[in-house]
Design a protein around this motif. Sequence first.
Motif: not given
Length: 416
Positions: A14, A28, A30, A34-35, A40-41
């Motif tokens: 990402c 995917k 995210k 990022c989680v 945002e991813c």
Amino acid sequence: MPPRLYHTKSRTGCARCRARRVKCDEAKPKCGCCVRHEVECLYDRTDRCKSLRPDATNVLDSVLHQAGTAAGQAAADNGIHTEELMPLMSTESRDRRYLELRLLHLWTTEVCQTLPGCYDPQNLKIWSRDVPKIALDYEPLLTGIFSISLLYMVFSNSQVGIPEAGLFAYRARYFEATVRHHRKALGSMDHRTANAAGFTSIILIFDAFASLRERWMQPIHPNMPYKPPTAWLQMCRGVRNVVALGLDMIGEDSDSSLSIIAKGASLFVDLDTIYSDANRAKFAYLLPAKADASLDGADYEAYTTAVAYIGSVAAAKEAGEEHPKISRRLAIFPTILHDRFLTLLDVPSPRAMVILAHYFALLYTLDGLWWVGNCPEKEIEAIKANLGSEWLGMMEWPLQIIRDRGQTFAESDNEK
């Protein structure tokens, strides 16, 4: 900060992970990072192998221009033009078979033992047994072994019944063949040839180190400005990309020989440890003040990256780490430099040259590195001669190392 050496970090991770230069798990929709950070991813790249392949080929152009030209010039300087060897190199002959057998034997019994990392029995086995076997199915790797073994013959004063000028000429031809065929093979590189291509590229790094010795074979005109060896540094960084691409193709969890070598090297590039405050502080006088409004942020990062890595090597040395491991750390240095640092050397930036002098000083403290020789001393002296007086104070540490080493050699000679 630069990526981990030979790190199999995704080139299609990402956007946030790439910007932070950390490994992305590519989950995917995210990714895990990022989680975890609740942000945002965004995925904005595809086909990582295809996007890297042009770089893998382009970097070999730099290899040919810098090291290949030096190899041919070394042969010409010794009174032999490589065209004179065309019959030997292009047709089968008893002399050629004998020379190549001798070179392969020299590689397995002597040369590979001098490579950084071969203090580890597993690595030594790979370089002395696995790599020659792989080379039988990948011509650039085989000729690469011949080329660097010829350099070893020259710089270790091996008596083989061939004049030094002839050895340089043979080396030029084998090196040219290595680069030409390797560039061609990279265009169709896949998981079946990635192992061999990776090893060929690593050998080219040590060939590049040894070529620095050739760079000083002819006297430099007193009025000629010092030109830092940026082509060597760029080639080393480019070779890293070729190896990274090969590892991507092989797979991160592969038990291939190349993966084993790469995983061992990655232990020396722990970013959290290397780029610590303590390592940056070790040579803090080399860094510009953060308050300098004229300094670009990328410049400061480039300087900091290089200084912190050099500091980490010096710290390991002071902690009593064995010389073979120190040499491995130093061999890795050109591959971790920030792109901007190479640009600064091209300018050339006095600060970047002083930092490079500190790197060469650490190399100079190690005995028995045939692929380094006395080039660190000459590089340091040349850097000093091309600096303004306001920078000479920063050169005291590398110059003191040269003085200390000179005194040690003088005392050793007196004892004899």
